[in-house]
Design a protein around this motif. Structure first.
Motif, PDB file in Angstrom:
ATOM      1  N   GLY A 131       0.564  -1.283  -0.292  1.00 21.66           N
ATOM      2  CA  GLY A 131      -0.279  -0.337   0.231  1.00 21.66           C
ATOM      3  C   GLY A 131       0.606   1.143   0.041  1.00 21.66           C
ATOM      4  O   GLY A 131       0.729   1.935  -0.924  1.00 21.66           O
ATOM      5  N   GLY A 132       1.958   1.417   0.564  1.00 20.75           N
ATOM      6  CA  GLY A 132       2.548   2.782   0.656  1.00 20.75           C
ATOM      7  C   GLY A 132       3.258   2.399  -0.432  1.00 20.75           C
ATOM      8  O   GLY A 132       3.592   3.481  -0.644  1.00 20.75           O
ATOM      9  N   ALA A 133       4.112   1.465  -0.809  1.00 21.40           N
ATOM     10  CA  ALA A 133       4.575   1.759  -2.337  1.00 21.40           C
ATOM     11  C   ALA A 133       4.075   2.134  -4.414  1.00 21.40           C
ATOM     12  O   ALA A 133       4.191   2.722  -4.364  1.00 21.40           O
ATOM     13  N   LEU A 134       2.056   1.475  -3.420  1.00 21.64           N
ATOM     14  CA  LEU A 134       1.290   2.310  -3.990  1.00 21.64           C
ATOM     15  C   LEU A 134       1.100   3.405  -4.491  1.00 21.64           C
ATOM     16  O   LEU A 134       1.224   4.698  -5.099  1.00 21.64           O
ATOM     17  N   LEU A 135       1.032   4.012  -2.784  1.00 25.80           N
ATOM     18  CA  LEU A 135       0.671   5.562  -2.605  1.00 25.80           C
ATOM     19  C   LEU A 135       1.761   6.495  -3.043  1.00 25.80           C
ATOM     20  O   LEU A 135       1.545   7.518  -3.780  1.00 25.80           O
ATOM     21  N   ILE A 136       2.701   5.946  -2.448  1.00 26.75           N
ATOM     22  CA  ILE A 136       3.771   7.069  -3.444  1.00 26.75           C
ATOM     23  C   ILE A 136       3.898   6.824  -5.011  1.00 26.75           C
ATOM     24  O   ILE A 136       4.734   7.817  -5.536  1.00 26.75           O
ATOM     25  N   LEU A 137       4.135   5.638  -5.423  1.00 27.78           N
ATOM     26  CA  LEU A 137       3.333   5.970  -6.863  1.00 27.78           C
ATOM     27  C   LEU A 137       2.867   6.800  -7.465  1.00 27.78           C
ATOM     28  O   LEU A 137       2.426   7.628  -8.479  1.00 27.78           O
ATOM     29  N   ALA A 138       1.603   6.726  -6.433  1.00 23.83           N
ATOM     30  CA  ALA A 138       0.550   7.587  -6.978  1.00 23.83           C
ATOM     31  C   ALA A 138       1.107   8.836  -6.938  1.00 23.83           C
ATOM     32  O   ALA A 138       0.797  10.172  -7.671  1.00 23.83           O
ATOM     33  N   ALA A 139       1.495   9.318  -5.531  1.00 25.87           N
ATOM     34  CA  ALA A 139       1.865  10.880  -5.707  1.00 25.87           C
ATOM     35  C   ALA A 139       3.007  11.466  -6.862  1.00 25.87           C
ATOM     36  O   ALA A 139       3.039  12.908  -7.286  1.00 25.87           O
ATOM     37  N   LEU A 140       3.732  10.427  -7.780  1.00 28.53           N
ATOM     38  CA  LEU A 140       4.849  10.121  -8.361  1.00 28.53           C
ATOM     39  C   LEU A 140       3.882  10.389  -9.852  1.00 28.53           C
ATOM     40  O   LEU A 140       4.601  11.501 -10.479  1.00 28.53           O
ATOM     41  N   LEU A 141       2.644   9.881  -9.875  1.00 27.45           N
ATOM     42  CA  LEU A 141       1.782  10.445 -11.021  1.00 27.45           C
ATOM     43  C   LEU A 141       1.305  10.562 -10.671  1.00 27.45           C
ATOM     44  O   LEU A 141       1.161  12.115 -12.153  1.00 27.45           O
ATOM     45  N   ALA A 142       0.777  11.439  -9.865  1.00 28.03           N
ATOM     46  CA  ALA A 142       0.478  13.086  -9.911  1.00 28.03           C
ATOM     47  C   ALA A 142       1.022  13.940  -9.877  1.00 28.03           C
ATOM     48  O   ALA A 142       1.179  15.386 -10.623  1.00 28.03           O
ATOM     49  N   LEU A 143       2.557  13.618  -9.174  1.00 25.10           N
ATOM     50  CA  LEU A 143       3.731  15.223  -9.849  1.00 25.10           C
ATOM     51  C   LEU A 143       3.908  16.061 -10.973  1.00 25.10           C
ATOM     52  O   LEU A 143       4.427  15.805 -11.709  1.00 25.10           O
ATOM     53  N   GLY A 144       4.206  13.792 -11.957  1.00 23.65           N
ATOM     54  CA  GLY A 144       4.106  13.888 -12.612  1.00 23.65           C
ATOM     55  C   GLY A 144       2.977  14.421 -13.856  1.00 23.65           C
ATOM     56  O   GLY A 144       4.034  14.860 -14.894  1.00 23.65           O
ATOM     57  N   GLY A 145       2.092  14.304 -13.298  1.00 25.71           N
ATOM     58  CA  GLY A 145       0.497  14.924 -14.020  1.00 25.71           C
ATOM     59  C   GLY A 145       0.819  16.306 -14.142  1.00 25.71           C
ATOM     60  O   GLY A 145       0.034  17.038 -15.146  1.00 25.71           O
TER      61      GLY A 145
END
Length: 147
Positions: A131-145
């Motif tokens: 879950g933590g890894a997925l949240l980090i990935l979501a944050a990176l996707l949000a920053l990249g988006g």
């Protein structure tokens, strides 16, 4: 060491392991709750892309399942044959007799309980990491988006 002393030491060791597992479970449950609350607070105020929503939702879901496993592992088992429920039904004399005759069975029952608690804790740790890894990935996707 006599058999009685060996059984007493084994009984104390199993009970200590249960206590350690419950302590770890409580700490992890507090951590998961804090991560869930923090992630929700941040996510509701930030414009997220669809991939970030999907990945973040999966991460939050994994953390919710982890919290459920943690709660299940510390849930009291009142139907169990060993421990407090058994002692609550016996007189003081019956407790002495039961302990002198059935110490090995009590150790076996408590050991099974400890293994079940440890297994639930291990699964919850794995889900928390996922879950933590997925949240980090979501944050990176949000920053990249957002860029």
């Amino acid at each position: 060491m006599s058999t009685v002393q060996t059984l007493a030491a084994a009984h104390a060791e199993v009970k200590a392991e249960i206590a350690r597992t419950d302590t770890k479970t409580g700490l992890l449950l507090a951590f998961v709750g804090a991560v869930l609350a923090g992630s929700w607070t941040v996510a509701k105020d930030v414009h997220l892309t669809v991939p970030a929503y999907v990945v973040g939702g999966l991460g939050m879901g994994a953390l919710v399942v982890a919290a459920g496993l943690l709660l299940r592992s510390v849930r009291p088992n009142l139907r169990g044959r060993h421990g407090f429920p058994l002692w609550a039904t016996l007189t003081a004399e019956q407790i002495s007799i039961t302990l002198s005759e059935d110490r090995a069975a009590d150790i076996a029952g408590l050991s099974r309980l400890a293994v079940a608690k440890f297994t639930g804790l291990r699964r919850a740790v794995d889900l928390t990491c996922t879950g933590g890894a997925l949240l980090i990935l979501a944050a990176l996707l949000a920053l990249g988006g957002a860029a």
